[in-house]
Design an enzyme around this catalytic site. Structure first.
Site, mmCIF file in Angstrom:
data_model
loop_
_atom_site.group_PDB
_atom_site.id
_atom_site.type_symbol
_atom_site.label_atom_id
_atom_site.label_comp_id
_atom_site.label_asym_id
_atom_site.label_seq_id
_atom_site.Cartn_x
_atom_site.Cartn_y
_atom_site.Cartn_z
ATOM 1 C CB THR A 156 -0.667 -9.767 -3.867
ATOM 2 O OG1 THR A 156 -1.255 -9.227 -3.118
ATOM 3 C CG2 THR A 156 -0.661 -9.617 -4.790
ATOM 4 N NE ARG A 184 -9.830 -5.241 1.891
ATOM 5 C CZ ARG A 184 -7.944 -5.361 0.658
ATOM 6 N NH1 ARG A 184 -7.950 -6.749 0.206
ATOM 7 N NH2 ARG A 184 -7.550 -4.850 0.763
ATOM 8 C CB VAL A 185 -12.944 -2.910 -3.206
ATOM 9 C CG1 VAL A 185 -11.966 -3.039 -4.357
ATOM 10 C CG2 VAL A 185 -14.421 -3.621 -3.947
ATOM 11 C CB SER A 186 -7.600 -6.482 -3.131
ATOM 12 O OG SER A 186 -6.460 -6.218 -3.805
ATOM 13 C CG ASP A 187 -3.530 -2.917 -3.788
ATOM 14 O OD1 ASP A 187 -4.175 -3.820 -2.755
ATOM 15 O OD2 ASP A 187 -3.177 -3.302 -4.372
ATOM 16 C CB THR A 205 2.549 -7.746 -2.899
ATOM 17 O OG1 THR A 205 2.187 -8.248 -1.828
ATOM 18 C CG2 THR A 205 3.895 -6.295 -2.259
ATOM 19 N N GLY A 206 0.588 -5.335 -0.895
ATOM 20 C CA GLY A 206 0.826 -4.933 0.697
ATOM 21 C C GLY A 206 -0.620 -4.231 1.324
ATOM 22 C CB VAL A 207 -2.228 -2.790 4.185
ATOM 23 C CG1 VAL A 207 -3.888 -2.311 4.276
ATOM 24 C CG2 VAL A 207 -1.229 -3.691 4.747
ATOM 25 N N GLY A 208 -3.904 -3.564 1.106
ATOM 26 C CA GLY A 208 -4.454 -2.843 -0.230
ATOM 27 C C GLY A 208 -4.948 -1.225 0.122
HETATM 28 N N1 ASP Z 1 -2.202 -5.753 -1.677
HETATM 29 C C1 ASP Z 1 -3.443 -7.261 -1.367
HETATM 30 C C2 ASP Z 1 -4.558 -6.815 -0.631
HETATM 31 O O1 ASP Z 1 -4.580 -5.264 0.247
HETATM 32 C C3 ASP Z 1 -2.863 -8.234 -0.341
HETATM 33 C C4 ASP Z 1 -0.884 -8.109 -0.674
HETATM 34 O O2 ASP Z 1 -0.544 -7.901 -1.322
HETATM 35 O O3 ASP Z 1 -0.526 -9.057 0.047
HETATM 36 O O4 ASP Z 1 -5.776 -7.685 -0.941
#
Ligand code: ASP
Length: 282
Positions: A156, A184-187, A205-208
């Site tokens: 991201t 699947r929907v990202s954050d 950023t990170g795990v949506g």
């Molecule tokens: N936030 C993003 C998602 O979950 C991925 C990421 O930030 O690395 O799609």
């Protein structure tokens, strides 16, 4: 005026010093170019511009070089938010465009009533708005996909900006987690991953799923709006994230030019510039 950008988390495959240095120098180049752009453009225009530059760099997981989903297709998401009027636009799971953030900007410029478009609707809008076919897959991502290295995908890119009128904006763009179920929907195109008002702007950023569970960006902005410092707002929000071992990072800027960042796992790459001091962290 101030500008922060982030290039997401390092993936497990990107731990080499060489890649780290490449990412740092890419961030430095992009933040300086975007700073110049900010001299004659608004926070909102600059957020789209900076995120567009990050999308174009295949080192980052957004635009060119986005992660590939489990069915072999790249689907990208991006959002843009104008803090001065709280208008947010975005695209979710758009395919075959070069710059998802610019499509989000076109939705904003056209002042559509419908502000966040997904899938086929987003693709159709982009084509009608003149965005040509573009394949964002790179050999590196193809190789990762073929190796089924599922855990490689955190990335991201994002930007928060304060312009000379004191207006704030936030922009975020992602290729997703990699190997996700199509649909699947990202954050990133939700208020959990990208949010701004007159008081603060945040890009995550990170795990949506974790970012959404914690309502991260909107919570930080609300806390600053209610009188907390950026540091207090971020620290409290990340303590709440810890309760379920959430994985996230955020860059934050308030209307007085104070900035703060945090990552739950210390690998996020980001840069901050105010025309004098350049900070680059990773
Ligand atoms: N936030 C993003 C998602 O979950 C991925 C990421 O930030 O690395 O799609």
């Amino acid at each position: 005026m101030k500008l922060l950008i982030h290039g997401g988390f390092f993936s497990e495959s990107d731990q080499s010093t060489e890649t780290k240095l490449l990412k740092q120098s890419a961030l430095e180049h992009i933040i300086r170019t975007s700073w110049n752009y900010l001299q004659t453009h608004s926070a909102l225009e600059t957020a789209a511009y900076a995120v567009g530059q990050l999308e174009d760099d295949p080192l980052f997981n957004a635009g060119t070089g986005s992660q590939i989903q489990s069915d072999g297709t790249v689907r990208m998401s991006a959002a843009l938010m104008d803090g001065s009027n709280q208008m947010m636009t975005g695209v979710i799971n758009i395919e075959n465009v070069r710059n998802p953030i610019l499509v989000a900007q076109s939705i904003m410029n056209e002042k559509l009533d419908d502000r966040i478009l997904s899938g086929a609707g987003a693709n159709d809008f982009a084509r009608e708005a003149g965005y040509g076919y573009y394949n964002p897959k790179t050999p590196q991502r193809e190789m990762e996909y073929l190796d089924k290295k599922k855990s490689l995908g955190r990335g991201t890119v994002g930007c928060v900006v304060l312009d000379h009128e004191g207006k704030l904006a936030a922009g975020t763009s992602t290729g997703g987690k990699g190997f996700e179920i199509p649909g699947r929907v990202s954050d990133s195109a939700t208020v959990a991953g990208n949010y701004a008002n007159q008081h603060a702007a945040v890009s995550c950023t990170g795990v949506g799923e974790d970012i959404v569970s914690n309502a991260t960006a909107v919570k930080i902005v609300t806390r600053v709006t209610d009188g907390n410092s950026v540091e207090q707002a971020v620290e409290r929000t990340f303590r709440e994230l810890e309760q379920f071992n959430g994985f996230a990072g955020a860059i934050v800027l308030d209307s007085t030019g104070k900035h703060y960042y945090k990552d739950s796992h210390p690998k996020m790459v980001f840069a901050c510039f105010d025309g004098d001091a350049l900070e680059i962290f990773s």
